[in-house]
Enzyme design. Structure first.
Site, PDB file in Angstrom:
ATOM      1  N   ASP A   1      -3.749  -2.827  -0.056  1.00 53.84           N
ATOM      2  CA  ASP A   1      -5.050  -3.509   0.025  1.00 53.84           C
ATOM      3  C   ASP A   1      -6.128  -2.514   0.426  1.00 53.84           C
ATOM      4  OD1 ASP A   1      -6.915  -5.689   0.184  1.00 53.84           O
ATOM      5  OD2 ASP A   1      -6.699  -5.612   2.369  1.00 53.84           O
TER       6      ASP A   1
ATOM      7  N   ASP B   1      -9.142  -0.397  -2.240  1.00 47.51           N
ATOM      8  CA  ASP B   1     -10.601  -0.469  -2.057  1.00 47.51           C
ATOM      9  C   ASP B   1     -11.171   0.942  -1.951  1.00 47.51           C
ATOM     10  OD1 ASP B   1     -10.757  -3.248  -2.072  1.00 47.51           O
ATOM     11  OD2 ASP B   1     -12.097  -3.320  -0.334  1.00 47.51           O
TER      12      ASP B   1
ATOM     13  N   TYR C   1       1.389  -9.547   5.335  1.00 49.40           N
ATOM     14  CA  TYR C   1       0.639 -10.725   4.866  1.00 49.40           C
ATOM     15  C   TYR C   1       1.465 -12.007   5.006  1.00 49.40           C
ATOM     16  CZ  TYR C   1      -3.439  -8.471   2.692  1.00 49.40           C
ATOM     17  OH  TYR C   1      -4.601  -7.802   2.454  1.00 49.40           O
TER      18      TYR C   1
ATOM     19  N   LYS D   1       4.553   4.488   6.233  1.00 47.41           N
ATOM     20  CA  LYS D   1       4.283   5.000   7.581  1.00 47.41           C
ATOM     21  C   LYS D   1       5.634   5.160   8.268  1.00 47.41           C
ATOM     22  CE  LYS D   1       1.398   6.183  10.905  1.00 47.41           C
ATOM     23  NZ  LYS D   1       0.532   7.379  10.828  1.00 47.41           N
TER      24      LYS D   1
ATOM     25  N   ASP E   1      -1.765   7.604   6.161  1.00 47.54           N
ATOM     26  CA  ASP E   1      -3.010   8.216   6.646  1.00 47.54           C
ATOM     27  C   ASP E   1      -3.361   9.466   5.836  1.00 47.54           C
ATOM     28  OD1 ASP E   1      -0.742   9.337   7.782  1.00 47.54           O
ATOM     29  OD2 ASP E   1      -1.544   9.479   9.817  1.00 47.54           O
TER      30      ASP E   1
HETATM   31  C1  IPM Z   1      -7.501  -8.318  -2.441  1.00 50.40           C
HETATM   32  C2  IPM Z   1      -8.245  -9.119  -1.412  1.00 50.40           C
HETATM   33  C3  IPM Z   1      -7.295 -10.156  -0.841  1.00 50.40           C
HETATM   34  C4  IPM Z   1      -6.151  -9.421  -0.159  1.00 50.40           C
HETATM   35  C5  IPM Z   1      -7.931 -11.178   0.113  1.00 50.40           C
HETATM   36  C6  IPM Z   1      -9.086 -11.909  -0.550  1.00 50.40           C
HETATM   37  C7  IPM Z   1      -6.922 -12.153   0.642  1.00 50.40           C
HETATM   38  O1  IPM Z   1      -8.762  -8.280  -0.422  1.00 50.40           O
HETATM   39  O2  IPM Z   1      -7.048  -8.922  -3.434  1.00 50.40           O
HETATM   40  O3  IPM Z   1      -7.379  -7.111  -2.279  1.00 50.40           O
HETATM   41  O4  IPM Z   1      -6.284  -9.001   0.993  1.00 50.40           O
HETATM   42  O5  IPM Z   1      -5.118  -9.258  -0.789  1.00 50.40           O
HETATM   43 MG    MG Z   2      -8.511  -6.231  -0.839  1.00 51.06          MG
END
Ligand code: IPM
Ligand code: MG
Length: 353
Positions: free
Chosen positions: A247, A251, A141, A191, A223
């Protein structure tokens, strides 16, 4: 106690859910004799529209002087153009970096009443209770070089995954400390079979493990960790990993709980200052309708009380109030129900003993 809390509602459903988070904080202040003061500032797309930047210096300074920051979400269709010079997400990334928020805590717990909202079979969800610790201010990032260029008439773009040993050490150490108060297992995800930065990560993780003889360290490739999250999620306790792996995996893990709307997060610095936000995004498709699930934000408020203000009893009270509201059948649209954002907030507040 006295505390100054900055509210950054942001875009989309952000303002709707932050309003509910604030009311929970107000209820806690009232019943516990605390004085919380609130200051609202702009971030994300709305800040681009009104101030020409996704995060102004004034907002940043206000956050620096606060005890905690409660954020809604940033982004939306309006600012989606990949060639735009400023993007809403830049506000969030700058905030994380400038405030030194290197550790992002994302707990994943399953409410037994909601197992049917999950795409994963109920028997696999039994006893799921994990804590992600995502490194938040390093890796791909922020690594340099990050650029695009034209070489021999061909377009090329570069991102760099960079970690120093110190960056790895502080976040892995935090993960081990958390594990000491839990089931004493740290899974470090990398990884290392491909990436040099992951091999450093794994080496440093082993060094930290030596400081914590009571905690077990296991290493897992990202993975296969992605598979295990679905196949055997209950086998994880604390998971620590670099920024982008975290990240993606968080999710994925949030889906286990049945809705993205349920998951909170805390971004912590070396000191007490922290940033708290639901892990869901701005959901522009349902913004303004008053139907968003405020639970991710309200559980983030619990993390704020715990981590920045040291109010553990109050934090638990908020978590229990959410559990009771769910037990009694309160459901927003994402959970297949009809309760509005504010009704859900009100029911939760009514359960605050
Ligand atoms: C998160 C989001 C952010 C990230 C975006 C909005 C920049 O996806 O907080 O997980 O990738 O960190
Ligand atoms: Mg995210």
């Amino acid at each position: 106690m006295n505390a100054k809390i900055i509210l950054l509602p942001g875009d989309g459903i952000g303002p709707e859910v932050v309003a509910e988070g604030r009311q929970v904080l107000e209820a806690i202040a009232k019943s516990g004799g605390h004085t919380f003061s609130f200051e609202k500032h702009l971030i994300g797309g709305i800040a681009i529209d009104e101030q020409g930047t996704a995060l102004s210096d004034e907002t940043l300074d206000a956050c620096r002087q606060a005890d905690a920051v409660l954020l809604g979400a940033v982004g939306g269709y309006k600012w989606d153009d990949p060639s735009a010079a400023v993007r809403p997400e830049q506000g969030l990334l700058r905030l994380r970096q400038e405030l030194g928020l290197f550790a992002n805590l994302r707990p994943v717990r399953i409410f037994p009443q909601l197992v049917d909202s999950s795409p994963v079979r109920p028997e696999r969800l039994k006893d799921v209770d994990m804590m992600f610790v995502r490194e938040l201010t390093g890796g791909i990032y922020f690594g340099k070089p990050q650029m695009k260029e034209v070489v021999d008439g061909k377009r090329r773009a570069v991102d760099s995954m960079v970690y120093t040993d110190e960056e790895v050490r502080r976040v892995v150490r935090l993960a081990f400390r958390l594990a000491q108060g839990r089931r004493k297992l740290v899974t470090s995800v990398d990884k290392a079979n491909v990436l040099e930065s992951s091999r450093l990560w794994r080496t440093v993780a082993a060094e930290i493990a030596a400081e914590f003889p009571d905690v077990t360290l296991e290493n897992q490739l990202v993975d296969s960790a992605a598979m295990r999250l679905i196949q055997n999620p209950a086998s994880f306790d604390v998971i620590v990993t670099e920024n982008m792996f975290g990240d993606i995996l968080t999710d994925e893990a949030s889906v286990l709980a049945g809705s993205l709307g349920m998951s909170p997060s805390a971004s912590l610095s070396e000191g007490k200052l922290g940033l708290y936000e639901p892990i869901h995004g701005s959901a522009p498709d349902i913004a303004g309708q008053g139907i968003a699930n405020p639970i991710g934000t309200i559980l983030s408020v619990a993390m704020l009380l715990r981590n920045s203000l040291g109010l553990e009893v109050e934090a638990k009270a908020v978590e229990q109030a959410v559990a009771r509201a769910i037990e009694e059948g309160a459901r927003t649209a994402d959970l297949g129900g009809k309760h509005s954002t504010s009704q859900m907030g009100e029911i939760i507040r009514s359960k605050l003993a």
